[in-house]
Design a protein around this motif. Structure first.
Motif, PDB file in Angstrom:
ATOM      1  N   ILE A 220       0.834  -1.195   0.000  1.00  0.00           N
ATOM      2  CA  ILE A 220       0.000   0.000   0.000  1.00  0.00           C
ATOM      3  C   ILE A 220       0.872   1.250   0.000  1.00  0.00           C
ATOM      4  N   ARG A 221       0.287   2.335  -0.496  1.00  0.00           N
ATOM      5  CA  ARG A 221       0.872   3.668  -0.366  1.00  0.00           C
ATOM      6  C   ARG A 221      -0.024   4.485   0.548  1.00  0.00           C
ATOM      7  N   ALA A 222       0.574   5.286   1.419  1.00  0.00           N
ATOM      8  CA  ALA A 222      -0.212   6.107   2.341  1.00  0.00           C
ATOM      9  C   ALA A 222       0.538   7.384   2.665  1.00  0.00           C
ATOM     10  N   ASP A 223      -0.201   8.401   3.066  1.00  0.00           N
ATOM     11  CA  ASP A 223       0.398   9.625   3.574  1.00  0.00           C
ATOM     12  C   ASP A 223       0.624   9.460   5.068  1.00  0.00           C
ATOM     13  N   LEU A 224       1.830   9.745   5.526  1.00  0.00           N
ATOM     14  CA  LEU A 224       2.131   9.684   6.947  1.00  0.00           C
ATOM     15  C   LEU A 224       1.904  11.060   7.548  1.00  0.00           C
ATOM     16  N   ASN A 225       0.872  11.178   8.343  1.00  0.00           N
ATOM     17  CA  ASN A 225       0.489  12.445   8.958  1.00  0.00           C
ATOM     18  C   ASN A 225       1.102  12.524  10.356  1.00  0.00           C
ATOM     19  N   LEU A 226       2.147  13.337  10.488  1.00  0.00           N
ATOM     20  CA  LEU A 226       2.837  13.496  11.766  1.00  0.00           C
ATOM     21  C   LEU A 226       2.419  14.774  12.498  1.00  0.00           C
ATOM     22  N   ASP A 227       1.467  15.517  11.929  1.00  0.00           N
ATOM     23  CA  ASP A 227       1.100  16.824  12.475  1.00  0.00           C
ATOM     24  C   ASP A 227      -0.026  16.737  13.496  1.00  0.00           C
ATOM     25  N   GLN A 228       0.038  15.731  14.372  1.00  0.00           N
ATOM     26  CA  GLN A 228      -0.942  15.616  15.449  1.00  0.00           C
ATOM     27  C   GLN A 228      -0.348  14.758  16.554  1.00  0.00           C
ATOM     28  N   ALA A 229      -1.018  14.747  17.699  1.00  0.00           N
ATOM     29  CA  ALA A 229      -0.463  14.068  18.875  1.00  0.00           C
ATOM     30  C   ALA A 229      -0.207  12.603  18.610  1.00  0.00           C
ATOM     31  N   GLN A 230      -1.160  11.932  17.944  1.00  0.00           N
ATOM     32  CA  GLN A 230      -0.954  10.543  17.572  1.00  0.00           C
ATOM     33  C   GLN A 230      -0.971  10.453  16.046  1.00  0.00           C
ATOM     34  N   PRO A 231       0.188  10.261  15.440  1.00  0.00           N
ATOM     35  CA  PRO A 231       0.264  10.232  13.977  1.00  0.00           C
ATOM     36  C   PRO A 231      -0.606   9.132  13.393  1.00  0.00           C
ATOM     37  N   GLN A 232      -0.978   9.299  12.124  1.00  0.00           N
ATOM     38  CA  GLN A 232      -1.803   8.295  11.480  1.00  0.00           C
ATOM     39  C   GLN A 232      -1.498   8.243   9.986  1.00  0.00           C
ATOM     40  N   LEU A 233      -1.988   7.172   9.357  1.00  0.00           N
ATOM     41  CA  LEU A 233      -1.902   7.043   7.908  1.00  0.00           C
ATOM     42  C   LEU A 233      -3.176   7.596   7.283  1.00  0.00           C
TER      43      LEU A 233
END
Length: 384
Positions: A135-148
């Motif tokens: 899979i390809r996903a965006d790694l969102n690090l701009d919050q307390a708990q990062p998510q895909l």
């Protein structure tokens, strides 16, 4: 402090014997260059135990030095070596955990700093059994708990089959931004020779999963269009050397682990030939008997059980520059190989005393090592 932790924290002078094992070739036909060397070298390395993980499988290094580590049971962890903080990434796909299945490899897009895209491989259940997925996903690090975010499936093993072995599913980008995937034959033997299946193959696709028009099997069906080479068993390590050549290290059957130089359209012979034999005791003809198949550049009997592969480019260990470093499971070792030698040869082996699952080079030239299994250490190799 337990014995394992003590072993990781002490500074070791690692006694490394230059060996190159070619037991699959009859002794009378071995060249002098292929014989085990009696030269002994001592390398001073500090092995730092950094943290412990549960069945880690792969790791990627972010620009700020933090690590992304997959755990086979289905976790993706953001780990900061400076403060030991572990942050669990949210919104992950469901993985088929069991046997050799679960979360697999992780790689950052070459333009990760701009697009935040990353790629993950894992095993999934479906009609017919199990198979690997990328899979390809965006790694969102701009919050307390990062998510895909924006998860997209870009590749699948076909067909799905019963059993949970030999997924391989290593993932790698080349210098031109093409995506390479190693696909194991799933312990089913014959699919490795069948171009209607992508099992037992090295795959080359675009970063969105689309077909590349100069792949070698364009006229042999939709699945074959993905394929760069075939006749592979369980290719668990994949890396480009300094010349941009792709090398793959793969587990043989009973004997005959292989290091292969991957070339366009080549057939590497499994299960028709192998320098090992079936676990049942049935013989498999050696590569030398069938010169139409591409033979390994180096192979091992007894096996090393390769798990991973990098080419070292750092300054911290000058003698390793340009050399292949292979992680070993049953061998519990790091195996250093000079691929520029004729023939390629093992030049050093470092006893790690634990099964090694993954390797990555850090920006400072140190090497990150993850052990295999439960209560596995993350280790940093630095120069003494």
């Amino acid at each position: 402090m337990n014995i394992k932790a003590f072993h990781r924290l002490i500074t070791l002078s690692v006694l490394s014997v230059l060996t190159a094992c070619h037991a699959q070739t009859p002794p009378e036909t071995q060249s002098k260059e292929n014989q085990p060397s009696s030269v002994v070298a001592v390398t001073s390395i500090q092995m730092k135990r950094i943290a412990e993980f549960n069945e880690p499988w792969a790791l990627a290094v972010l620009a700020d030095g933090r690590l992304l580590i997959t755990e086979k049971s289905g976790q993706l962890i953001l780990f900061n070596p400076r403060d030991q903080k572990k942050t669990f990434i949210k919104n992950l796909p469901k993985v088929a955990y069991g046997g050799q299945g679960g979360f697999g490899d992780i790689v950052l897009h070459p333009k990760f700093a701009q697009n935040h895209q990353m790629y993950l491989s894992y095993a999934e259940a479906g009609q017919g059994g199990y198979g690997a997925v990328v899979i390809r996903a965006d790694l969102n690090l701009d919050q307390a708990q990062p998510q895909l975010d924006n998860i997209t499936t870009i590749w699948k093993q076909v067909p799905k089959v019963r059993g949970q072995g030999h997924y391989a599913h290593r993932v790698l980008f080349d210098g031109s931004g093409k995506l390479w995937i190693s696909s194991g034959e799933r312990q089913k033997f014959d699919p490795a020779q069948d171009l209607t299946s992508n099992l037992g193959k090295i795959i080359r696709i675009n970063d969105d999963g689309s077909v590349i028009v100069d792949n070698p099997f364009q006229s042999q069906g939709e699945v074959a269009k993905q394929v760069w080479s075939f006749g592979h068993r369980n290719p668990l390590g994949m890396a480009f050397d300094e010349q941009g050549q792709l090398w793959v290290v793969e587990m043989g059957p009973k004997g005959g682990d292989e290091l292969n130089l991957i070339q366009k359209g080549k057939n590497y012979g499994y299960p028709v030939v192998s320098n090992g034999d079936h676990y049942s005791g049935l013989n498999i003809p050696d590569h030398v008997t069938r010169p139409e198949f591409e033979a390994p550049k180096l192979d091992w009997t007894p096996v090393i059980s390769p798990s991973s592969l990098i080419f070292y480019t750092g300054q911290m260990f000058p003698k390793w520059q340009g050399k292949a470093i292979i992680g070993g499971l049953s061998s519990e070792a790091l195996i250093i190989v000079d691929t520029t030698a004729q023939p390629a040869k093992e030049i050093q082996r470092i006893d790690m005393k634990q099964r090694i699952r993954g390797l990555q080079q850090a920006k400072d030239g140190s090497i990150w090592v993850i052990e295999d299994g439960k209560h596995a250490d993350l280790i940093q190799l630095v120069k003494l």
